[in-house]
Design an enzyme around this catalytic site. Structure first.
Site, PDB file in Angstrom:
ATOM      1  N   GLU A   1     -10.881  28.703  36.518  1.00 43.72           N
ATOM      2  CA  GLU A   1     -12.232  28.669  37.072  1.00 43.72           C
ATOM      3  C   GLU A   1     -12.187  28.967  38.570  1.00 43.72           C
ATOM      4  O   GLU A   1     -11.671  28.187  39.359  1.00 43.72           O
ATOM      5  CB  GLU A   1     -12.841  27.282  36.834  1.00 43.72           C
ATOM      6  CG  GLU A   1     -14.173  27.064  37.507  1.00 43.72           C
ATOM      7  CD  GLU A   1     -14.588  25.599  37.515  1.00 43.72           C
ATOM      8  OE1 GLU A   1     -15.495  25.265  38.311  1.00 43.72           O
ATOM      9  OE2 GLU A   1     -14.006  24.805  36.769  1.00 43.72           O
TER      10      GLU A   1
ATOM     11  N   ASP B   1     -12.084  22.606  36.557  1.00 46.92           N
ATOM     12  CA  ASP B   1     -12.121  21.394  37.367  1.00 46.92           C
ATOM     13  C   ASP B   1     -12.389  20.170  36.500  1.00 46.92           C
ATOM     14  O   ASP B   1     -13.039  20.264  35.447  1.00 46.92           O
ATOM     15  CB  ASP B   1     -13.211  21.497  38.437  1.00 46.92           C
ATOM     16  CG  ASP B   1     -12.908  22.586  39.462  1.00 46.92           C
ATOM     17  OD1 ASP B   1     -11.734  23.017  39.518  1.00 46.92           O
ATOM     18  OD2 ASP B   1     -13.821  23.000  40.196  1.00 46.92           O
TER      19      ASP B   1
ATOM     20  N   ASP C   1     -14.516  17.873  36.490  1.00 48.56           N
ATOM     21  CA  ASP C   1     -15.840  17.319  36.754  1.00 48.56           C
ATOM     22  C   ASP C   1     -16.803  17.824  35.692  1.00 48.56           C
ATOM     23  O   ASP C   1     -16.408  18.494  34.724  1.00 48.56           O
ATOM     24  CB  ASP C   1     -16.314  17.697  38.164  1.00 48.56           C
ATOM     25  CG  ASP C   1     -16.358  19.221  38.384  1.00 48.56           C
ATOM     26  OD1 ASP C   1     -16.203  19.964  37.390  1.00 48.56           O
ATOM     27  OD2 ASP C   1     -16.526  19.642  39.537  1.00 48.56           O
TER      28      ASP C   1
ATOM     29  N   ASP D   1     -19.224  20.102  35.858  1.00 42.30           N
ATOM     30  CA  ASP D   1     -19.306  21.564  35.807  1.00 42.30           C
ATOM     31  C   ASP D   1     -18.096  22.159  35.105  1.00 42.30           C
ATOM     32  O   ASP D   1     -18.206  23.135  34.350  1.00 42.30           O
ATOM     33  CB  ASP D   1     -19.422  22.138  37.219  1.00 42.30           C
ATOM     34  CG  ASP D   1     -20.830  21.991  37.785  1.00 42.30           C
ATOM     35  OD1 ASP D   1     -21.764  21.899  36.966  1.00 42.30           O
ATOM     36  OD2 ASP D   1     -20.977  21.944  39.012  1.00 42.30           O
TER      37      ASP D   1
END
Length: 693
Positions: free
Chosen positions: A472, A545, A547, A549
């Site tokens: 990403e 990541d 998180d 998102d």
């Protein structure tokens, strides 16, 4: 049984059933759980045949804790009067004589599944104990069997196959064990499968039983199938009853959003058949008889490309097809080709010919035919062999489907247009994908010029040992370049959140830069043309990541793989990297170097900090909280996420594709309502502290 108790009568009863016990696979396919379930289907199908003939509207199946199974119906009840040729009661004939019953042209059953006449007797032969009770003529009649032989059990210590058994020595006795109200009829069969026949691990499969009961309720509208599983501490109950028939069945089976309504194609045809008929004098003679075959098909197309097809003969499933399925497929392809050719200019179809896979993409169909005495290939009835059915089904499909596709009604015209556009689109995608697959092969280090420029490839040509990290963002790519092992680890960066392919068309997906790059780099095609054997990497690892998102991006990528490259997931070659959330530096006293601990959840962090405090040590503050992969040093990323020696990978599995598909449709599909209900239902479990702001 001692030799003094053994008589010619026992020999006459067991001579046929002994063949069943010596070669059970000939009659039930196998002696594992599959064969055990086949025995249960034989008993259930007898009750279903009664319901098909208009007798009885409910069937109960009970799985007892003592490994026995019981089937109840409220149909006409097995005949209890004496059968003149054998001198035995109807109950004993049905449960001890092979190829005996009411399904051999006697008129009792116009269309049945159990027409070989061996079902109940085979189950009896393979049972350590079988009990049958019949409500008829105001009485409840009963008979007991041990491995196919009639007699009586002494159940002073409770009903069990191990109870002392006494076989009948001169004549059989059909016991009267109770009274019933006038007009009350039905049959109850309970049996214990013989452990001498079935393998030790064989057991009744609850899910398979539920699926079969649901299927039967769909195929016989108005019939209630009730299952009670008493094998566990808590009894599991389930009931199935449907009034919509196979139209409702097709809607239930369909895995995707609809393009067309569920269309019903019905009709019938006549054919002649030469069959041996038993004469009144007991001799067999060939006779030409007129047969009628009724065809009923429910078909619909959806937005996906998977095909769901189930076929039945007299409600008996034929998973391996047969003449009815062959007639349907042949006629369907012919009709669709004719319609595409007739609308070629409007559809921009060109000179390419529609193939079977193009028509079957996104199709859900339930095919049912009913006819007397169908010819099956083997007792397991998995393939229909009656030759004349193929032409009858083909004629019905050609007439009914052509009428639907050429209808002048507004709704029919709109659905036909959408269907033909989808089929032509599938044809074009197939041709395009085939061309793409033929040109995409594993490239060596000197042949990477046709691959995306942003791909950072590995040096090795060993597919099994190679790994593709889908990373990403460009910031994470820079760190990953330094952290990777360039010999076997390749990197492909993607920009943010890719297209939601659950909602997009195939052409939109192929036109999306990120999706097209992933498909091109893997080099194995997409959709139906995907070829796992030519995939360029042994593992595909999604590295996003840690998180919300990152989880969303991972879900979008998994949707792409699930919809268009599913064999990769089924082969266990898709993984999710597990990067840490926190880095804790624990300070050691003196010259001893500090200790670095990575944690992956808030709970794990709290546990580590508590352990550090308990040991009397301190840790550096503030604790580093990684917001993204780009915040890590190359050494840290390698140590925690990429180095095979230390990393953790989460394998993505599809244990149940149907369940997984429904979850993807719920989370990523076009229908907003169910997703909103899902979010509202789960909102009460969400803590504000868990929201990453």
């Amino acid at each position: 049984m001692s030799s003094s108790e053994y008589s010619a009568r026992h020999l006459s009863v067991l001579e046929g059933l002994e063949a069943v016990r010596k070669r059970p696979g000939m009659y039930i396919g196998s002696t594992d759980s599959r064969g055990l379930m086949h025995c249960l289907w034989e008993i259930i199908d007898n009750s279903v045949d009664e319901a098909l003939s208009g007798h009885g509207t409910s069937i109960d199946v009970i799985l007892h804790a003592d490994a026995s199974v019981e089937v109840h119906d409220k149909a006409r009840g097995v005949p209890v009067d004496i059968e003149p040729k054998t001198g035995l009661s109807g109950v004993e004939v049905v449960f001890t004589k092979l190829h005996a019953g009411g399904k051999f042209g006697s008129g009792s059953y116009a269309a049945s599944g159990g027409l070989h006449g061996v079902g109940a007797s085979v189950v009896n032969a393979l049972s350590e104990r079988l009990e049958v009770e019949v409500d008829r003529d105001g009485k409840t009649w009963a008979m007991s069997f041990r491995r196919g032989e009639p007699g009586t059990f002494d159940d002073a210590q409770g009903m069990s196959p191990a109870s002392p058994f006494t076989p009948f020595s001169s004549e059989s006795v059909l016991r009267i064990v109770g009274k019933v109200a006038k007009g009350v009829t039905g049959t109850r069969v309970r049996y214990w499968a013989d452990s001498q026949i079935f393998t030790p691990g064989a057991s009744f499969q609850t899910e398979e039983l539920a699926n079969r009961a649901r299927q039967t309720a769909f195929l016989v509208p108005g019939l209630t199938m009730h299952i009670s599983d008493q094998r566990f501490a808590e009894t599991l109950e389930s009931s199935y009853n449907y009034t919509g028939g196979i139209s409702e069945f097709a809607e239930y089976l369909a895995p995707d959003a609809a393009i067309t309504e569920t269309w019903r194609l019905t009709g019938e045809g006549e054919f002649t058949e030469t069959v041996p008929v038993l004469g009144s004098d007991g001799s067999m003679a060939l006779q030409t008889v007129e047969r009628s075959c009724h065809v009923d098909i429910a078909i619909r197309w959806g937005t996906g490309y998977d095909t769901t097809m189930q076929s039945f003969v007299n409600i008996i499933a034929t998973p391996k097809g047969g003449t009815h399925q062959a007639g349907f497929e042949q006629s369907l392809l012919k009709v669709i080709r004719a319609q595409v050719e007739a609308n070629s200019r409007k559809l921009k179809a060109g000179s390419d010919k529609v193939e079977k896979d193009d028509v079957f993409a996104g199709m859900t169909v339930v095919i049912t035919v009913r006819l007397p005495e169908p010819q099956f290939e083997g007792q397991t009835k998995e393939v229909l062999g009656t030759p004349a059915v193929k032409a009858i089904v083909a004629n019905v499909v050609a007439k009914a489907l052509t009428q639907r596709l050429t209808s002048a009604k507004r709704d029919d015209k709109a659905q036909t247009a959408l269907l033909l556009e989808k089929i032509v689109s599938e044809m074009k995608s197939r041709i395009s994908a085939r061309t793409h697959k033929e040109t995409q092969r594993r490239k060596n280090a000197l042949e990477t010029s046709s691959l995306p420029a942003k791909l950072v490839d590995c040096r090795s040509n060993d597919v099994a040992n190679s790994e593709l990290f889908i990373v990403e963002g460009d910031s994470a790519l820079g760190t990953a370049k330094l952290a990777r092992h360039s010999e076997f680890q390749a990197l492909l960066p993607i920009r943010g959140k890719i297209l939601n392919v659950q909602k997009a068309s195939v052409s939109d997906m192929l036109n999306n830069t990120e999706c097209a790059s992933i498909i091109q780099v893997l080099g194995a095609g997409s959709g139906r043309s995907f070829d796992l054997d030519v995939a360029r990497y042994g593992k595909v690892i999604l590295m996003s990541d840690a998180d919300v998102d990152g989880a969303h991006i991972r879900t979008l990528l998994l949707t792409l793989f699930f919809r268009y490259m599913r064999p990769l997931i089924e082969a266990g070659r898709v993984f999710a990297a597990v990067p840490p959330l926190h880095r804790v530096v624990v300070m050691n006293p003196g010259t001893k170097p500090n200790e670095t601990i990575y944690t992956y959840t808030e709970k794990e962090l709290a546990s580590v900090l508590a352990g550090v405090a308990k040991s009397g040590r301190r840790y550096q503050e503030p604790i580093q909280r990684y917001k993204g992969l780009g915040e890590m040093d190359a050494d840290q990323l390698a140590l925690t996420t990429m180095d095979r020696q230390y990393r953790t990978l989460r394998r993505v599995r599809v244990e149940d594709a149907a369940v997984a598909d429904s979850v993807f449709e719920l989370l990523m599909g076009n229908d907003v309502g169910p997703r909103r209900d899902f979010i509202i239902a789960g909102s009460s479990t969400l803590s504000r502290d868990r929201i990453d702001t």
